[in-house]
Scaffold this motif. Structure first.
Motif, PDB file in Angstrom:
ATOM      1  N   GLY A   1     -57.881 -39.666 -33.160  1.00  0.00           N
ATOM      2  CA  GLY A   1     -58.572 -39.365 -34.335  1.00  0.00           C
ATOM      3  C   GLY A   1     -60.233 -38.131 -33.879  1.00  0.00           C
ATOM      4  O   GLY A   1     -60.456 -37.532 -35.460  1.00  0.00           O
ATOM      5  N   THR A   2     -60.081 -37.902 -32.953  1.00  0.00           N
ATOM      6  CA  THR A   2     -61.047 -36.904 -32.889  1.00  0.00           C
ATOM      7  C   THR A   2     -61.124 -35.448 -33.346  1.00  0.00           C
ATOM      8  O   THR A   2     -62.289 -34.727 -33.481  1.00  0.00           O
ATOM      9  CB  THR A   2     -61.297 -37.330 -31.413  1.00  0.00           C
TER      10      THR A   2
ATOM     11  N   ASP B   1     -48.577 -33.506 -28.246  1.00  0.00           N
ATOM     12  CA  ASP B   1     -47.825 -35.131 -28.717  1.00  0.00           C
ATOM     13  C   ASP B   1     -47.542 -35.759 -29.741  1.00  0.00           C
ATOM     14  O   ASP B   1     -47.860 -35.099 -30.837  1.00  0.00           O
ATOM     15  CB  ASP B   1     -48.317 -35.818 -27.514  1.00  0.00           C
TER      16      ASP B   1
ATOM     17  N   ARG C   1     -45.786 -39.347 -31.805  1.00  0.00           N
ATOM     18  CA  ARG C   1     -46.006 -40.976 -31.308  1.00  0.00           C
ATOM     19  C   ARG C   1     -43.981 -41.234 -31.951  1.00  0.00           C
ATOM     20  O   ARG C   1     -44.406 -39.981 -33.527  1.00  0.00           O
ATOM     21  CB  ARG C   1     -46.214 -41.655 -32.570  1.00  0.00           C
TER      22      ARG C   1
ATOM     23  N   ASN D   1     -49.171 -37.686 -35.305  1.00  0.00           N
ATOM     24  CA  ASN D   1     -50.207 -36.692 -35.862  1.00  0.00           C
ATOM     25  C   ASN D   1     -49.796 -35.868 -36.137  1.00  0.00           C
ATOM     26  O   ASN D   1     -51.184 -34.900 -36.493  1.00  0.00           O
ATOM     27  CB  ASN D   1     -50.345 -36.203 -34.047  1.00  0.00           C
TER      28      ASN D   1
ATOM     29  N   GLY E   1     -57.019 -34.242 -26.131  1.00  0.00           N
ATOM     30  CA  GLY E   1     -58.063 -35.474 -26.432  1.00  0.00           C
ATOM     31  C   GLY E   1     -58.037 -36.268 -24.918  1.00  0.00           C
ATOM     32  O   GLY E   1     -57.064 -35.675 -23.169  1.00  0.00           O
ATOM     33  N   LEU E   2     -58.818 -37.045 -24.464  1.00  0.00           N
ATOM     34  CA  LEU E   2     -58.622 -38.069 -23.936  1.00  0.00           C
ATOM     35  C   LEU E   2     -59.139 -39.911 -24.346  1.00  0.00           C
ATOM     36  O   LEU E   2     -59.917 -39.825 -24.877  1.00  0.00           O
ATOM     37  CB  LEU E   2     -60.492 -37.573 -22.721  1.00  0.00           C
TER      38      LEU E   2
ATOM     39  N   HIS F   1     -56.023 -41.283 -20.112  1.00  0.00           N
ATOM     40  CA  HIS F   1     -54.337 -40.331 -20.554  1.00  0.00           C
ATOM     41  C   HIS F   1     -54.960 -39.034 -21.102  1.00  0.00           C
ATOM     42  O   HIS F   1     -56.299 -39.220 -21.503  1.00  0.00           O
ATOM     43  CB  HIS F   1     -53.894 -41.960 -21.278  1.00  0.00           C
TER      44      HIS F   1
ATOM     45  N   ALA G   1     -53.229 -36.423 -23.578  1.00  0.00           N
ATOM     46  CA  ALA G   1     -51.611 -36.333 -24.754  1.00  0.00           C
ATOM     47  C   ALA G   1     -51.072 -37.204 -24.757  1.00  0.00           C
ATOM     48  O   ALA G   1     -51.774 -38.536 -24.892  1.00  0.00           O
ATOM     49  CB  ALA G   1     -50.506 -34.766 -24.205  1.00  0.00           C
TER      50      ALA G   1
ATOM     51  N   ARG H   1     -42.945 -42.628 -27.144  1.00  0.00           N
ATOM     52  CA  ARG H   1     -43.935 -40.916 -27.417  1.00  0.00           C
ATOM     53  C   ARG H   1     -43.063 -39.922 -27.085  1.00  0.00           C
ATOM     54  O   ARG H   1     -42.410 -40.082 -26.243  1.00  0.00           O
ATOM     55  CB  ARG H   1     -45.404 -41.433 -26.901  1.00  0.00           C
TER      56      ARG H   1
ATOM     57  N   LYS I   1     -66.412 -42.926 -23.849  1.00  0.00           N
ATOM     58  CA  LYS I   1     -65.370 -42.446 -23.763  1.00  0.00           C
ATOM     59  C   LYS I   1     -66.468 -41.054 -21.763  1.00  0.00           C
ATOM     60  O   LYS I   1     -65.863 -41.324 -20.945  1.00  0.00           O
ATOM     61  CB  LYS I   1     -64.613 -40.837 -24.143  1.00  0.00           C
TER      62      LYS I   1
HETATM   63  C1  6PG Z   1     -52.596 -39.083 -29.406  1.00  0.00           C
HETATM   64  C2  6PG Z   1     -53.125 -38.212 -28.784  1.00  0.00           C
HETATM   65  C3  6PG Z   1     -53.804 -38.503 -27.591  1.00  0.00           C
HETATM   66  C4  6PG Z   1     -55.689 -38.553 -27.514  1.00  0.00           C
HETATM   67  C5  6PG Z   1     -56.412 -39.446 -26.990  1.00  0.00           C
HETATM   68  C6  6PG Z   1     -57.631 -40.050 -27.761  1.00  0.00           C
HETATM   69  O1  6PG Z   1     -51.305 -38.951 -29.832  1.00  0.00           O
HETATM   70  O2  6PG Z   1     -53.239 -40.435 -29.444  1.00  0.00           O
HETATM   71  O3  6PG Z   1     -53.199 -36.913 -28.324  1.00  0.00           O
HETATM   72  O4  6PG Z   1     -54.048 -38.221 -25.846  1.00  0.00           O
HETATM   73  O5  6PG Z   1     -56.100 -37.422 -27.962  1.00  0.00           O
HETATM   74  O6  6PG Z   1     -55.987 -40.747 -26.755  1.00  0.00           O
HETATM   75  O7  6PG Z   1     -57.544 -39.898 -28.968  1.00  0.00           O
HETATM   76  P1  6PG Z   1     -58.759 -40.097 -30.236  1.00  0.00           P
HETATM   77  O8  6PG Z   1     -59.429 -39.531 -30.248  1.00  0.00           O
HETATM   78  O9  6PG Z   1     -58.100 -40.928 -30.936  1.00  0.00           O
HETATM   79  O10 6PG Z   1     -59.870 -41.626 -29.401  1.00  0.00           O
END
Ligand code: 6PG
Length: 242
Positions: free
Chosen positions: A45-46, A72, A74, A84, A140-141, A146, A148, A176, A199
């Motif tokens: 979502g970020t 990445d 799903r 995504n 993202g993180l 984790h 990606a 994934r 985070k």
């Molecule tokens: C995914 C992302 C994953 C994401 C983190 C943070 O497909 O979910 O690539 O690495 O960046 O899980 O997710 P949020 O931005 O939703 O907190």
């Protein structure tokens, strides 16, 4: 190893605009230098407000020479709420003048193994006459460290050759597809986009304890040439030593 660049922006609106600033700068520099820009999108979502800011500022990017990849995906259809690709399509890809053939979607719905082989082929074909390196790669993180779809304990973390492999989310057992560290760590520019207080502890550990325990997957993002940039809001940066 270069020190990561940390940029903290107080408000969500300014955070999204700063991310767009950095991305647009990199797009213009890549096209100036090599005629094309390869841009790897992160999911979750970020990044959504950043993609919306890019749509608003679409005139600042040469979309004809832009090539979109995904970090990445799903293993769901492209119109699934968890996709995504769907999030990026709705947030900006449908709003900018980019040819569909310049968007390299992970066809994850066919199953992770086949989709990984297919995407590896797309990447090899794209970089056939050029140096195989993405120009801008967003990450993202997760709260578990984790990035990606490289989750703690996953075999994908150890992949040292292929650029795309199957993975799975251990939190909900869903399949994934993910870029690997060889793909990530060869990028010219890596931009971690992270917001939110949840985070903060992981960010502080990844940035301030990069080679220590726990061995969060994000700690394996080690770019020698140009260290990653962390673009954080104040909440996400709240546990960093000042
Ligand atoms: C995914 C992302 C994953 C994401 C983190 C943070 O497909 O979910 O690539 O690495 O960046 O899980 O997710 P949020 O931005 O939703 O907190």
């Amino acid at each position: 190893m270069n020190e990561p660049r940390i940029v903290v922006i107080p408000t969500p609106e300014k955070w999204a605009q700063k991310a767009a600033d950095l991305i647009i700068e990199q797009a213009q520099a890549a096209i100036e230098a090599r005629g094309t820009w390869s841009f790897v999108l992160s999911g979750g979502g970020t990044p959504k407000p950043v993609y919306q800011a890019l749509a608003e500022r679409k005139g600042e990017i040469d979309w004809q020479n832009t090539f979109i990849f995904f970090g990445d995906e799903r293993c769901v259809p492209p119109d699934h709420p968890e996709s995504n690709y769907r999030m990026a399509k709705e947030a900006f890809l449908d709003a900018v003048p980019i040819e569909q053939q310049n968007i390299f979607r992970m066809i994850a719905e066919i199953g992770p193994k086949e989709a990984a082989e297919d995407y590896q082929g797309m990447i090899e074909a794209h970089f056939f006459k050029a140096e195989k390196r993405f120009d801008t790669l967003l990450l993202g993180l997760g709260n578990d460290g984790h990035t990606a779809s490289l989750f703690p304990g996953e075999p994908a973390l150890k992949e040292d050759t292929a650029w795309v492999v199957p993975s799975h989310n251990p939190h909900n057992q869903t399949e994934r597809l993910t870029l690997t560290f060889p793909a990530i760590n060869s990028a010219r520019n890596i931009l971690f986009l992270v917001t939110g207080e949840s985070k903060a502890p992981v960010i502080a550990d990844v940035i301030q304890n990069p080679s220590g325990f726990p061995n969060y997957p994000a700690k394996q993002v080690i770019v020698t040439e140009s260290a990653p940039t962390w673009l954080l809001d104040q909440a996400a940066a709240s546990e960093l030593n000042s």
